[in-house]
Design an enzyme around this catalytic site. Structure first.
Site, PDB file in Angstrom:
ATOM      1  CG  LEU A 170      45.133  38.378  34.748  1.00 27.28           C
ATOM      2  CD1 LEU A 170      46.299  37.701  35.949  1.00 27.28           C
ATOM      3  CD2 LEU A 170      45.074  39.799  34.725  1.00 27.28           C
ATOM      4  CG  ASP A 171      41.869  36.543  36.446  1.00 28.23           C
ATOM      5  OD1 ASP A 171      42.939  36.265  37.205  1.00 28.23           O
ATOM      6  OD2 ASP A 171      41.338  37.628  36.556  1.00 28.23           O
ATOM      7  CD  GLU A 172      40.415  34.002  30.462  1.00 29.94           C
ATOM      8  OE1 GLU A 172      40.043  32.790  30.400  1.00 29.94           O
ATOM      9  OE2 GLU A 172      39.607  34.938  30.107  1.00 29.94           O
TER      10      GLU A 172
END
Lengths: 278, 278, 278, 278
Positions: free
Chosen positions: A222-224
């Site tokens: 996530l978000d990466e």
């Protein structure tokens, strides 16, 4: 006479440019533009050429396969409008920017549909003669809701990219894997700072002097995912977190549209959770 | 094993990348990096490659000459420290930045000398063990003064670049022609705005919200040479022209050092009063 | 006739501007510039005025105390050179920029000394007639080493600010508390991203498209003190982490010098781990 | 309880802040924010306060008149939606951005109508339920055409601003004087560079490394009115002038919307062909 984008990635070895350009030459193709990059750390070679000429596409592909290492990735892409689906929730700035660019013929894309878990944006989207599909998450497990969205997406053919224009729900690994390297998200923060909920409030509390936004491919961290584009603006103590959010929206829409344009022009290679962009 | 920068410019024709990369391949050279650009309007081809291998430089040159059009420019440059002379007047910010970068080994350059028409900066420069030569213009015609500077410059061998780090006197055509494409100037304005005297005062009077600086090669159109680098900063109504000047100095030194670095790395082609920078 | 900077912070209440400006008026002072800010969330009022006139400083202080809440902070500061000590390790870019600005009289400061745990920078610093004091950490416990530095600092009188110009050792709480709100650090990252060791390598691995630097006051949350200034530059896939580091240095020195200038001009209020900057 | 914006400009004299803040205090008003600026060169004082309380507007005005110099400008403005008319030609990016912001409720404005000399944008505008009025210039003298536009504008009441969102015709002095300080234009260049026709082509030919856009009030010096906002982006040799134009559009729309927002929030003072912006 036609034009093609040739995208090659391979383990690096001596002579790759020579070999590829010889194939172009022997196929009587003109190189309109050409970019190369070698990641020495990972020993990876990347090349993007735009060629034109009287192209026999299967012959060109065969010739390239012959000279390149077996493991090489070879993409021959005819420049044409790509099919995109936009997912949104309630905020309209990022979606609106794409709609206007689409209307202005700035984006080489067909917007097949806008999917949202709310109907707030329906009035705006349908004005542009684009289908708006509300897939409410109310009363559904996350996995059920996503299944409905997947069915909705898959009812369209040849979807090239799914653009999350401020879609505010977390996607499950299953969804992400279904559309690997196809989902472009705008994160309302200068990643990797302020991962997670309400980054503007986090930024405000931290007293930062710059805020930003990040467009990235979505993967299961996530978000990466691999970062495509980032931009920032200066703020000061007089900005409340709401002010930061308001100003941040301008950055978000700019960055998302920039990333989308790069994707539509086949300028992005993804590897090692990073991007090479020509 | 050695490393070379290969810079080629030629009228564009099909197969140039192929031909050049074949020469590299046949000479058993490895391409470390490679950039190309075709100016379609002027039908000009530009290529900069960094190659390494067991290079026979005259053989490489011959091989390239054989495959390239006769009018092509071919430069084979061994990466090594270039010789520069800095000209200044009284202001020390741009000069100081270069001195510090030189001290930090950031610049691939030997500073042969600093020449100024005043002696204000002597104390600073000599601290860095760099010769400081005052060539006063007092009582001299412009042409006499420049002749003295030319003699001073020519007393050094193999001068690659002359850097005008806020040298505040206008150069004559004769001087400029003597060192064509070798003189890098920092203009304290975002060219082509505010050409001429006291651009900060001009900018203040015009009420601009952004000021900038421009590094460019000097030619005989005063302030009109090929632009290498530009940068800007935001200002507002609260800036007096002196404030603009103060803030502008920061931009000036950044831009001049950036341009110098590009020149030292042989990244700049000059043509049609413009630059191609790889 | 003299000039004073008046810095006031107080719990907000109606009439503060009126009360303060009335004091100025009754003291026959001219307001040269005036900035106010109310943090509504924390109900805090900040005001910075520059006044001039025939100032009786103790009378002015008394008059302000009379009208302001008891808890208000009141600073009356005569604009003059502040005394700073610079701490460095081996890198010279940030230190060098300060030395050059000091030489150019851009900074309203006396540099009392440069303290380093190595002697690499001695030659540079002493050229500027500034004392260079090596306090080696070899063979010393951290607390012993710091004690020596504290003694060294305290051998100077009236030290206003301690500037960490790439001082690469972690400071203990004891040191930080000794010089509370007086230590300015440059962190080689766009905080709060990439806290900790080798942020450029972290940034490279993450594949970011922007890198930055942050100047902040040091407190006991390592890398978490109040932010004074931040700046960024764009990078791309072609940057190795060493390239990022090299480019990052330019940002670091710009940001540190900017923060220092703000401090020297008494433009910074610190509260709630944030800054208000006028 | 209501909120007012108080804008004052006056010849500078001692005690103005004191006098105004005393009036606020005596009227039992709370100052929510406060900005002042003195242009020392022109001896002009500017102040913008946002106050709230139980405001008797005519009493407040009288109190201010009493304490301020006779020549002072005093504006008391209730924050509410302003009425704007947009003029465009055929390009939709700048207009589209305003429409989307309007839809997102980001702009404190009613768009009364869009007036164009062509009908290309009618379909877009009417989708947003905004009147679109085509006033063709075909077969008309400039003065006749403008007269028709003036009549069209004057058919609406209380027009606060006329926004030229890429209106590509030159306005006559008569038109400009009719709506003095009310016409906001976006100039597709970083003024004062590249005044006049096709600035992108001019920029391309000059080989600039940065392009920009400028929002300004229109006065009778074509392209020379008071600048409100400017922004730039970096370009390089690979940009054709069409590419510059394409990229420039993004800057144009950002800058125009920013300027419009400043105007709608009554943050702009105009004087001496410049702006003071709080």
């Amino acid at each position: 006479m036609s034009k093609y984008r040739v995208l090659i990635d391979a383990n690096d070895e001596k002579g790759l440019v020579h070999k590829v350009s010889t194939v172009f030459y022997n196929n009587d193709l003109n190189i309109l533009s050409n970019s190369e990059f070698v990641d020495k750390e990972n020993n990876k070679f990347f090349m993007r050429s735009v060629v034109d000429g009287d192209i026999d596409i299967s012959k060109l592909r065969e010739s390239l396969k012959e000279v390149l290492p077996k493991s090489a990735g070879i993409k021959l892409i005819e420049p044409k409008k790509k099919n995109i689906i936009i997912m949104a929730t309630k905020e309209l700035h990022a979606l609106g920017d794409i709609l206007i660019r689409h209307e202005a013929d700035e984006l080489d894309a067909n917007i097949l549909a806008v999917i949202s878990n709310y109907d707030e944006l329906e009035s705006l989207v349908t004005r542009f003669n684009i289908p708006y599909i509300t897939v409410s998450h109310e009363g559904l497990e996350r996995i059920e809701h996503e299944q409905k969205i997947i069915e909705c997406i898959d009812s369209f053919k040849d979807v090239d990219y799914i653009v999350l224009a401020k879609y505010m729900r977390i996607l499950t690994p299953r969804f992400v894997e279904t559309y690997e390297d196809k989902i472009i998200n705008i994160h309302h923060s200068f990643l990797p700072a302020f991962i997670g909920a309400n980054p503007y409030k986090q930024a405000y509390n931290r007293g930062v002097k710059i805020i930003g936004a990040t467009a990235h491919f979505v993967n299961n961290n996530l978000d990466e995912g691999p970062i495509i584009a980032q931009e920032v603006i200066h703020v000061d103590h007089a900005y409340s977190w709401k002010d930061m959010q308001r100003s941040g929206r301008d950055v978000e829409k700019v960055v998302l549209s920039r990333a989308l344009k790069l994707a539509l022009e086949d300028r992005i290679f993804v590897y090692a959770n990073k991007t090479v962009i020509f």
